[in-house]
Motif scaffolding. Structure first.
Motif, PDB file in Angstrom:
ATOM      1  N   PRO A   1       5.484  14.422  -2.721  1.00  0.00           N
ATOM      2  CA  PRO A   1       4.280  13.593  -2.638  1.00  0.00           C
ATOM      3  C   PRO A   1       3.031  14.357  -3.049  1.00  0.00           C
ATOM      4  O   PRO A   1       2.973  15.587  -2.948  1.00  0.00           O
ATOM      5  CB  PRO A   1       4.228  13.190  -1.161  1.00  0.00           C
TER       6      PRO A   1
ATOM      7  N   ALA B   1       0.818  -1.212   0.000  1.00  0.00           N
ATOM      8  CA  ALA B   1       0.000   0.000   0.000  1.00  0.00           C
ATOM      9  C   ALA B   1       0.852   1.263   0.000  1.00  0.00           C
ATOM     10  O   ALA B   1       0.441   2.299  -0.538  1.00  0.00           O
ATOM     11  CB  ALA B   1      -0.933  -0.001   1.211  1.00  0.00           C
ATOM     12  N   MET B   2       2.038   1.192   0.588  1.00  0.00           N
ATOM     13  CA  MET B   2       2.906   2.364   0.645  1.00  0.00           C
ATOM     14  C   MET B   2       3.730   2.543  -0.621  1.00  0.00           C
ATOM     15  O   MET B   2       4.478   3.513  -0.750  1.00  0.00           O
ATOM     16  CB  MET B   2       3.844   2.256   1.852  1.00  0.00           C
TER      17      MET B   2
ATOM     18  N   HIS C   1       6.687   1.665   5.265  1.00  0.00           N
ATOM     19  CA  HIS C   1       7.227   2.737   4.424  1.00  0.00           C
ATOM     20  C   HIS C   1       8.686   2.442   4.069  1.00  0.00           C
ATOM     21  O   HIS C   1       9.112   2.571   2.909  1.00  0.00           O
ATOM     22  CB  HIS C   1       7.112   4.064   5.166  1.00  0.00           C
TER      23      HIS C   1
ATOM     24  N   GLU D   1       6.271   8.189  -5.606  1.00  0.00           N
ATOM     25  CA  GLU D   1       6.231   9.649  -5.752  1.00  0.00           C
ATOM     26  C   GLU D   1       7.486  10.288  -5.162  1.00  0.00           C
ATOM     27  O   GLU D   1       8.070  11.208  -5.748  1.00  0.00           O
ATOM     28  CB  GLU D   1       4.992  10.207  -5.054  1.00  0.00           C
TER      29      GLU D   1
ATOM     30  N   ASP E   1      -4.628   4.784  -0.372  1.00  0.00           N
ATOM     31  CA  ASP E   1      -3.763   3.671   0.033  1.00  0.00           C
ATOM     32  C   ASP E   1      -3.308   3.837   1.480  1.00  0.00           C
ATOM     33  O   ASP E   1      -3.264   2.871   2.250  1.00  0.00           O
ATOM     34  CB  ASP E   1      -2.543   3.585  -0.883  1.00  0.00           C
ATOM     35  N   ILE E   2      -2.960   5.059   1.853  1.00  0.00           N
ATOM     36  CA  ILE E   2      -2.520   5.315   3.225  1.00  0.00           C
ATOM     37  C   ILE E   2      -3.663   5.069   4.204  1.00  0.00           C
ATOM     38  O   ILE E   2      -3.467   4.509   5.292  1.00  0.00           O
ATOM     39  CB  ILE E   2      -1.989   6.754   3.351  1.00  0.00           C
TER      40      ILE E   2
ATOM     41  N   GLY F   1       2.872   3.369  -3.686  1.00  0.00           N
ATOM     42  CA  GLY F   1       2.556   4.561  -4.469  1.00  0.00           C
ATOM     43  C   GLY F   1       3.192   5.817  -3.903  1.00  0.00           C
ATOM     44  O   GLY F   1       3.758   6.630  -4.643  1.00  0.00           O
ATOM     45  N   ARG F   2       3.114   5.972  -2.578  1.00  0.00           N
ATOM     46  CA  ARG F   2       3.723   7.142  -1.952  1.00  0.00           C
ATOM     47  C   ARG F   2       5.240   7.130  -2.136  1.00  0.00           C
ATOM     48  O   ARG F   2       5.859   8.158  -2.437  1.00  0.00           O
ATOM     49  CB  ARG F   2       3.350   7.179  -0.470  1.00  0.00           C
TER      50      ARG F   2
ATOM     51  N   ALA G   1      -1.922   9.199  -3.139  1.00  0.00           N
ATOM     52  CA  ALA G   1      -1.729   8.008  -2.304  1.00  0.00           C
ATOM     53  C   ALA G   1      -2.603   8.019  -1.054  1.00  0.00           C
ATOM     54  O   ALA G   1      -2.465   7.140  -0.204  1.00  0.00           O
ATOM     55  CB  ALA G   1      -0.261   7.896  -1.902  1.00  0.00           C
ATOM     56  N   SER G   2      -3.499   8.992  -0.934  1.00  0.00           N
ATOM     57  CA  SER G   2      -4.267   9.139   0.308  1.00  0.00           C
ATOM     58  C   SER G   2      -5.132   7.919   0.600  1.00  0.00           C
ATOM     59  O   SER G   2      -5.235   7.476   1.751  1.00  0.00           O
ATOM     60  CB  SER G   2      -5.137  10.396   0.242  1.00  0.00           C
TER      61      SER G   2
END
Length: 216
Positions: free
Chosen positions: A35, A21-22, A107, A28, A42-43, A24-25, A39-40
């Motif tokens: 950022p 899930a992390m 992360h 970026e 997913d976070i 995508g962030r 990605a909101s």
């Protein structure tokens, strides 16, 4: 991609989901160094998983194997929809710390993977720009250079409760497969013993001695 039904999820599999899930962030951060809001979602999902690991699944050594919070279908003023907190502020603070540590760990894992395999990430982007969608075989070909990461350290709910070195019992299907493999290997060994060297000289049969007959 899952190919069979699953009825439970291990702690390591949940950690995999958090790192995924992390991704995508982290992408970026690596590519654009800035950022975005993309990605909101997913976070949000990753945070929900991490919080459930701590408050519902008993996967935190600090908080312990307890269920925190009461689910409810009603909405109470000043409380989360469908959830009532039944624990103290100090426990809530510990939960927040544990959730943050899980998210930071995910992360970092995502950053390590994408940094190591930046070429694969760029290849994936180019393929998506060209085709927009990719099937399982195409994804497998792109990710072929990616080696499986080393297994994580064994998680202990307590230092006083060590890991048993006794393996789980085999299911009937696993036992049958093991026995079939053992029998097949034994048969191959027996066949190898019976084979002869095709380059070896043939052995001559033992001579036949004929006794002369006495003439009367």
């Amino acid at each position: 991609m899952p190919t069979e039904d699953k009825y439970s999820t291990t702690r390591n599999e949940l950690l995999d989901q958090l790192a995924y899930a992390m991704g995508g962030r982290v992408a970026e951060e690596l590519v654009f160094h800035d950022p975005t809001t993309g990605a909101s979602n997913d976070i949000e999902k990753a945070t929900a998983i991490a919080r459930k690991m701590v408050t519902q699944f008993g996967m935190s050594a600090t908080v312990g194997p307890v269920k925190l919070g009461q689910d409810s279908g009603e909405v109470f003023l000043g409380r989360d929809m469908g959830h009532q907190r039944d624990y103290s502020e100090s426990v809530a603070s510990r939960v927040d710390v544990e959730v943050r540590e899980l998210m930071d760990f995910a992360h970092t894992e995502a950053w390590e993977v994408l940094t190591e395999h930046r070429d694969v990430l760029d290849t994936l982007v180019l393929e998506l720009l060209e085709k927009e969608t990719l099937n399982q075989a195409e994804l497998a070909a792109i990710f072929e250079p990616v080696a499986k990461r080393p297994e994580r350290d064994v998680w202990l709910s307590s230092e006083e409760r060590g890991v048993s070195d006794r393996p789980p019992v085999l299911t009937p299907a696993e036992r049958a497969a093991l026995e079939a493999g053992t029998n097949g290997a034994q048969g191959a060994d027996d066949g190898a013993l019976e084979q002869t060297d095709p380059l070896a000289e043939p052995t001559s049969p033992p001579p036949v001695i004929v006794e002369p007959k006495d003439e009367a």
